[in-house]
Design an enzyme around this catalytic site. Structure first.
Site, mmCIF file in Angstrom:
data_model
loop_
_atom_site.group_PDB
_atom_site.id
_atom_site.type_symbol
_atom_site.label_atom_id
_atom_site.label_comp_id
_atom_site.label_asym_id
_atom_site.label_seq_id
_atom_site.Cartn_x
_atom_site.Cartn_y
_atom_site.Cartn_z
ATOM 1 N N LYS A 25 45.933 36.741 36.459
ATOM 2 C CA LYS A 25 46.890 36.101 35.537
ATOM 3 C C LYS A 25 47.492 37.187 34.659
ATOM 4 C CE LYS A 25 45.420 35.793 31.719
ATOM 5 N NZ LYS A 25 44.656 35.723 30.460
ATOM 6 N N ASP A 152 41.511 29.274 29.824
ATOM 7 C CA ASP A 152 42.502 29.762 30.804
ATOM 8 C C ASP A 152 42.339 29.128 32.189
ATOM 9 O OD1 ASP A 152 43.689 31.378 28.966
ATOM 10 O OD2 ASP A 152 42.907 33.265 29.745
#
Ligand code: ATP
Length: 306
Positions: A25, A152
């Site tokens: 990410k 996340d």
């Protein structure tokens, strides 16, 4: 008693390993917008996911096991502390009796505690692979289970260009967002997310700029130039080598260089994949101890395992 198709399908599924990618990410921009009473920070972040990924493989087995390999496996927790194992247990708790004993393998290509969400992405990939193995159509519940594992994880389940808000539970995929050639680099120093948040001076910052109507190359560059990562100043104070990484990316030709997440990984944007590969090779020659990788982010229409 005749065996049902479902039983046979389950057996076939158990015999065949199911693999899922766990992409890195990259927070192209991140604003810290406040803090809740329970201590969780409220964020706004434009995140993308890369072709560079860890890999999870799951297979039905006689008993549970977890094994990790790959260059960064020694840095990740070995047993119950690993988010992949936590993902298995959380899925079992949410769907009692559905997931039998399972062998899980993790191939760890992404550096740990580096601001590119490797652990969260591994957890997301494990949730996807295990729910598929068990024939669970979890739908929205997967994001809910994921959020229990880490802020996340829901965005890593989405794994396409997105804007995340709140503590990470509110996810808006972005349409028409292009694939971006990137170089990821860090100086080989791990920085814990908690330490960086603790060093943050201002917890109530302005929102990110309003999104453009389309993501043409010019609109993207203009938006990114106005955006920022609020965690970059405290991370730089804690770990000055981050400044060297940002400078090296710019010197190698990045048209924008910024830190991802809570660091220490930084990204540089390049015009082509070839330019990114060349820049990564040049940086690796002058900084052989850094972790450096050229990759491309997934566009809005790309699927992570497709
Ligand atoms: P964050 O998602 O908080 O931004 P990060 O990207 O900086 O995290 P991760 O690589 O996700 O860093 O690691 C965060 C922590 O999670 C580490 O301290 C690590 O010990 C733990 N962890 C648990 N499971 C894993 C895993 N599979 N891979 C990497 N780290 C893991």
């Amino acid at each position: 008693m005749p065996r049902t198709d479902t039983a046979l399908a389950g057996e076939a599924a158990a015999a065949t390993p199911i693999g899922r990618s766990a992409p890195a990410k990259v927070n192209l921009a991140l604003a810290v917008r406040g803090r809740r009473d329970d201590g969780y920070h409220l964020l706004q972040s434009l995140a993308v996911f890369t072709q560079l990924a860890d890999r999870i493989e799951v297979q039905g087995a006689g008993e549970d096991s977890f094994a990790a390999g790959g260059p960064f496996s020694p840095d990740a927790p070995a047993g119950d502390g690993n988010l992949v194992v936590a993902a298995r247990d959380a899925l079992r708790a949410a769907f009692p009796g559905r997931l039998g004993p399972v062998a899980i393998r993790l191939h760890k290509l992404l550096p740990v505690a580096a601001g590119i969400g490797g652990g969260s992405s591994d957890a997301a990939a494990a949730l996807k692979a295990l729910s598929s193995l068990a024939g669970i159509s979890a739908g929205d519940r997967l994001a809910e289970i994921g959020l229990g594992l880490g802020a996340d994880v829901p965005m890593c389940l989405t794994a396409r260009p997105l804007m995340a808000r709140g503590i990470g539970e509110s996810i808006a995929p972005l349409d028409g967002f292009p694939a971006l050639p990137l170089v990821l680099a860090n100086p080989g120093v791990a920085l814990s997310t908690a330490t960086v948040f603790a060093a943050l001076q201002d917890r109530e910052n302005a929102p990110l700029p309003p999104l453009p109507r389309n993501w043409s190359a010019d609109a993207l560059d203009a938006w990114l130039a106005r955006a920022r990562n609020d965690l970059e100043p405290p991370a730089l104070r804690l770990s000055p080598p981050i400044g060297n990484v940002l400078a090296a990316l710019r010197q190698a030709g990045a048209r924008l260089a910024r830190m991802s997440g809570s660091g220490t990984t930084c990204f540089g944007l390049f015009d082509t994949a070839q330019a990114a590969r060349r820049a990564a090779a040049a940086m690796a020659r002058s900084e052989p101890r850094w972790w450096i990788a050229a990759t491309t982010s997934l566009a809005s229409g790309d699927t992570v395992d497709g």
